[in-house]
Write an enzyme that holds these catalytic residues in place. Sequence first.
Site, PDB file in Angstrom:
ATOM      1  CB  CYS A   1      -0.982  -0.019   1.167  1.00 42.96           C
ATOM      2  SG  CYS A   1      -0.221  -0.059   2.816  1.00 42.96           S
ATOM      3  CD1 TRP A   2       1.472   6.763   2.148  1.00 40.82           C
ATOM      4  CD2 TRP A   2       1.718   6.765  -0.063  1.00 40.82           C
ATOM      5  NE1 TRP A   2       2.175   7.890   1.817  1.00 40.82           N
ATOM      6  CE2 TRP A   2       2.352   7.926   0.459  1.00 40.82           C
ATOM      7  CE3 TRP A   2       1.756   6.547  -1.438  1.00 40.82           C
ATOM      8  CZ2 TRP A   2       2.991   8.858  -0.347  1.00 40.82           C
ATOM      9  CZ3 TRP A   2       2.402   7.480  -2.239  1.00 40.82           C
ATOM     10  CH2 TRP A   2       3.000   8.615  -1.694  1.00 40.82           C
TER      11      TRP A   2
END
Length: 373
Positions: free
Chosen positions: A95-96
């Site tokens: 993810c981020w």
Amino acid sequence: MAAPIHVTAEPWLHTYSEIIDVRSPAEYAEDHWPGAINLPVLDDAERAEVGTLYKQVDPFTARKRGASLVAQNIARHLQTHFADKDRDYHPLIYCWRGGQRSASLALVLSKVGWQVTVLQGGYKTYRAWVRRQLQTLPQQFTYRVLCGPTGSGKTLLLHYLHQQGAQVLDLEELACHRGSLLGAEWGKPQPSQKSFESQLVQVFLKWDPAKPVWVEAESAKVGQLHLPPALWQGLTQADCIEVQLPLEERVKGLIAHYPHWIAHPQALKEKLLPLKARYGQARLQRWFELIDAQDWPQFVRELLLQHYDPTYQHGLQRNFNRIRARLELPDLSETTLKKAATYLLEGQFEVGLTGIPALQSPSPSLAWTLRLR
């Protein structure tokens, strides 16, 4: 039994069944690991909703709503994307920042029994790796730069070099822009700077540093995208071949390759407006009159002679002054371009001269000339 969840900060050292980007579609569209698929645990609207709750209500309410949405989305992915995966399936998830979103999907998949790896630091780790690669990868290669005025066939020649097995870096294709004032691809936006750089890294990683890379001379920007400094330095220090083509052949070729401007004359005029400050209202009005009259050959001829060619000469003297050969083409026919590509790859820059290494002349101020007939 649940499988252990692995964590790695160097995922490029391993292989995976699949790379899964669980960020929102907008984050994924800006840039992502090439080849990664997007299985968002929160879509764009859901992510915005949770963020608003976090700021305007409280973190607990935001987490509760977020957990509900994440559970629903993961359940849908299990019923669709993961439905046919066998027990040997082992994905990489990111993810981020390598936080809750990737951990949520990783936990569920591990409970199924799949071997799951999470990218430590998430996309930010990948992005840092891309930046490091672009500081060193371009320096490992030798470049052969095709120079030449607008419309001389450089891009077409690159395509034929590629067909004959050369390592070709087509910056205009990667940037979705032809690099000039009118170079925007009609209806196709440029990629983000981050996505452009991701593509560059993947291209370099596939190549052999022992072989030259053929590339067209560009400015430090292609449209709105900046070339990495290490690549730009390599190009400006490289040996160059100047491609020359008769003016009328250039005019004919440009009319054939830019039909969208002919079909949208008002958009063309608007694109030319910034040139008023440089050339004045009278010259701009002259070009507008040619557009209104649909006198495309004369319009292109004047635009080349009055704008593009002087701009090219200035850029050549400033950035690409190591001309080692000139290749004079009679036209842009398939026969001519194939022959030219062959000559370039074989280093035959002067008929009758033998034993001269490719792209070397007696003096940096001299260049061999090959005229194709």
